[in-house]
Design a protein around this motif. Sequence first.
Motif, short mmCIF file in Angstrom:
data_model
loop_
_atom_site.label_atom_id
_atom_site.label_comp_id
_atom_site.label_asym_id
_atom_site.label_seq_id
_atom_site.Cartn_x
_atom_site.Cartn_y
_atom_site.Cartn_z
N ASP A 1 41.13 39.73 40.28
CA ASP A 1 40.73 39.88 38.41
C ASP A 1 40.25 38.84 37.72
O ASP A 1 39.56 38.64 36.87
N ARG B 1 37.05 37.92 38.47
CA ARG B 1 35.98 38.39 37.94
C ARG B 1 35.90 38.75 36.28
O ARG B 1 34.58 38.65 35.95
N ASN B 2 36.45 37.99 35.73
CA ASN B 2 36.41 37.85 33.98
C ASN B 2 36.37 36.56 34.54
O ASN B 2 35.79 35.89 33.04
N PRO C 1 28.77 38.13 37.70
CA PRO C 1 28.78 38.72 39.06
C PRO C 1 28.42 38.87 40.26
O PRO C 1 28.75 39.23 41.39
N CYS D 1 32.93 39.59 47.72
CA CYS D 1 33.67 39.72 48.35
C CYS D 1 33.50 40.14 49.59
O CYS D 1 32.69 40.67 49.98
#
Length: 279
Positions: A47, A50-51, A55, A60
């Motif tokens: 998380d 991702r922040n 992207p 992953c």
Amino acid sequence: MSRVAVIMRSKNEMPYLPEAIASLRRQTFKDIELFAVDSGSTDGSLDILRNTINPEHLICIPPESYLPGKVLNDMSARATQEFIVFQNADAIFQSEDALEKLLRPLFDGEADAVMSAQVTRSDARFIITYDYLRAYDPKNIKGDNADFFSAVTCAFRRDLWQKIKFPEKGYAEDVAWAHECRAQGARFKLAADSVVEHSHNYTLKELYRKKFRHGLRFAHTYGRRTNLFSQTMELCKEWARDLFYALRKGRPDTIPYNIAYRAVIHTALYRGLKEGSRG
């Protein structure tokens, strides 16, 4: 386009990941593009990534597909920058100019690959801190240890990687890569003034697994061989060295664990070397 790609490898890196990213953001050298690969984090690390990261630059993969050399090659292939930096997602820069000092030998043409020095965390076991002090002492990076190179935090020219890829089988891929690069004339350097905090208090079982893999690598890469007598003699020498160091530092309480720690390392190396020598 930025001149430098910074690539992070992550799997369950809490609680260190936020500070690792913050330490990167504080760097005086800003001309970077950040990439990351996460191999199955379940602790909130993903998380945070991702922040933080574009992207398109976050990959992953399932944990079972993680092979260090393959991941390093795949991520290096994604980056098109002239210089590539690996920063483990739990490695924390200890000064605001640490990245600049890591890159400077590359920019100045003094080296083709550079690694940062590492210091242990405050909770590191006594014997682990001692091993780090010895490992990152420039006087010790010579002879049988001349290929010592850690991908925890390092930088290299992309054209060097294009010529020589990381081995995708086995572990200790950074040392094996350094060995092959040096054999072909590449220049490696320790940036002793570029420091990151990074260490693990492995269980003895985890330590055994890690050092067994190193034994396999040393057998395959160097053709290194051993026997029970020589390995035992080396263990006894290191026991004596560890003992005197603990007494000199006023830490006799660490001696029982130090003995077990060193015995596990040499047992694992011995068995890894023996298995590796059988092909």
